[in-house]
Design a protein around this motif. Structure first.
Motif, PDB file in Angstrom:
ATOM      1  N   HIS A   1       1.130   4.166  -3.027  1.00 13.38           N
ATOM      2  CA  HIS A   1       0.950   5.606  -2.789  1.00 13.38           C
ATOM      3  C   HIS A   1       2.205   6.393  -3.182  1.00 13.38           C
ATOM      4  O   HIS A   1       2.101   7.468  -3.781  1.00 13.38           O
TER       5      HIS A   1
ATOM      6  N   ASN B   1     -12.112  -1.478   3.012  1.00 11.73           N
ATOM      7  CA  ASN B   1     -11.611  -0.101   3.049  1.00 11.73           C
ATOM      8  C   ASN B   1     -10.253   0.013   2.379  1.00 11.73           C
ATOM      9  O   ASN B   1      -9.998   0.954   1.623  1.00 11.73           O
ATOM     10  N   ASP B   2      -9.361  -0.936   2.663  1.00 11.41           N
ATOM     11  CA  ASP B   2      -8.046  -0.935   2.023  1.00 11.41           C
ATOM     12  C   ASP B   2      -8.174  -1.150   0.517  1.00 11.41           C
ATOM     13  O   ASP B   2      -7.505  -0.493  -0.281  1.00 11.41           O
ATOM     14  N   TRP B   3      -9.039  -2.072   0.128  1.00 11.88           N
ATOM     15  CA  TRP B   3      -9.257  -2.355  -1.287  1.00 11.88           C
ATOM     16  C   TRP B   3      -9.815  -1.123  -1.998  1.00 11.88           C
ATOM     17  O   TRP B   3      -9.356  -0.745  -3.077  1.00 11.88           O
ATOM     18  N   LEU B   4     -10.792  -0.466  -1.360  1.00 11.17           N
ATOM     19  CA  LEU B   4     -11.379   0.741  -1.944  1.00 11.17           C
ATOM     20  C   LEU B   4     -10.334   1.851  -2.083  1.00 11.17           C
ATOM     21  O   LEU B   4     -10.272   2.542  -3.100  1.00 11.17           O
ATOM     22  N   THR B   5      -9.479   1.996  -1.080  1.00 14.60           N
ATOM     23  CA  THR B   5      -8.413   3.003  -1.129  1.00 14.60           C
ATOM     24  C   THR B   5      -7.475   2.743  -2.297  1.00 14.60           C
ATOM     25  O   THR B   5      -7.146   3.652  -3.062  1.00 14.60           O
ATOM     26  N   LEU B   6      -7.022   1.503  -2.438  1.00 18.05           N
ATOM     27  CA  LEU B   6      -6.090   1.170  -3.517  1.00 18.05           C
ATOM     28  C   LEU B   6      -6.740   1.266  -4.892  1.00 18.05           C
ATOM     29  O   LEU B   6      -6.133   1.754  -5.847  1.00 18.05           O
TER      30      LEU B   6
ATOM     31  N   THR C   1      -9.255   3.165  -5.772  1.00 19.78           N
ATOM     32  CA  THR C   1      -9.454   4.580  -6.075  1.00 19.78           C
ATOM     33  C   THR C   1      -8.137   5.229  -6.469  1.00 19.78           C
ATOM     34  O   THR C   1      -8.079   6.027  -7.419  1.00 19.78           O
ATOM     35  N   LEU C   2      -7.071   4.891  -5.756  1.00 21.39           N
ATOM     36  CA  LEU C   2      -5.738   5.413  -6.095  1.00 21.39           C
ATOM     37  C   LEU C   2      -5.348   5.010  -7.513  1.00 21.39           C
ATOM     38  O   LEU C   2      -4.870   5.837  -8.292  1.00 21.39           O
TER      39      LEU C   2
ATOM     40  N   ALA D   1      -1.451  -1.467  -6.862  1.00 24.15           N
ATOM     41  CA  ALA D   1      -2.806  -1.339  -6.336  1.00 24.15           C
ATOM     42  C   ALA D   1      -3.688  -2.514  -6.725  1.00 24.15           C
ATOM     43  O   ALA D   1      -4.574  -2.913  -5.972  1.00 24.15           O
TER      44      ALA D   1
ATOM     45  N   MET E   1       0.833  -1.206   0.000  1.00 27.22           N
ATOM     46  CA  MET E   1       0.000   0.000   0.000  1.00 27.22           C
ATOM     47  C   MET E   1       0.868   1.256   0.000  1.00 27.22           C
ATOM     48  O   MET E   1       0.619   2.196  -0.756  1.00 27.22           O
TER      49      MET E   1
ATOM     50  N   ASP F   1      -7.504   7.021 -10.055  1.00 29.12           N
ATOM     51  CA  ASP F   1      -7.125   8.432 -10.127  1.00 29.12           C
ATOM     52  C   ASP F   1      -5.760   8.620 -10.787  1.00 29.12           C
ATOM     53  O   ASP F   1      -5.573   9.536 -11.593  1.00 29.12           O
TER      54      ASP F   1
END
Length: 160
Positions: free
Chosen positions: A81, A110-115, A117-118, A96, A77, A121
């Motif tokens: 980033h 939550n971790d999956w959604l963060t990655l 989305t990253l 990701a 992760m 984007d």
């Protein structure tokens, strides 16, 4: 505070690392991505031989790969980033996407959604349509898992 520390670390890295060292670090990171992909492939029950041609992946059994991915998840992760922040969208997208299967199994949405989305984007900013499509597909899957059906449909439709 985290952004300030990250910016300070990046400044020190640029000041103290020569170009050759950065190239070596990038090669190590790409090898790390390969190991992460091999670990992920071991999680897929439909794949009988994750690495054809007898290539060794460092995982003698399927049980070793989830343990490695669990241990390395914070590093994967952070590396994703860092790659996104430093203008390496393809690396960020690879990092990701790799742990998605594990994150789904562990229900770490939550971790999956963060990655996811990253990855989306980063690919969008880089105008990398192929990576963006992969990221949108991955994001659609996690949105489906968390019950955001309208968002998942929109994501999947945009990635098609």
């Amino acid at each position: 505070m985290h952004d300030l520390v990250g910016q300070y670390a990046a400044t020190l890295g640029e000041r103290h690392a020569g170009i050759d060292q950065r190239d070596q670090d990038l090669r190590r990171l790409l090898h790390y991505i390969g190991t992460a992909r091999a670990a992920d492939a071991r999680l897929d029950p439909t794949v009988t031989d994750p690495l054809p041609n007898g290539q060794g992946d460092g995982f003698a059994t399927r049980e070793q790969s989830p343990a490695w991915l669990d241990a390395e998840l914070p590093n994967l992760m952070a590396a994703a980033h860092t790659a996104a922040a430093n203008g390496h969208p393809a690396i960020a997208n690879s990092l990701a996407l790799v742990p998605a299967r594990l994150l789904g199994r562990r229900r770490l949405f939550n971790d999956w959604l963060t990655l996811a989305t990253l990855a989306r984007d980063t690919a969008t900013r880089a105008a990398d349509r192929a990576s963006e499509g992969q990221a949108l597909g991955n994001l659609g899957l996690v949105l489906l898992q968390v019950g955001r059906f309208g968002d998942a449909i929109a994501c999947r439709g945009r990635g098609a």
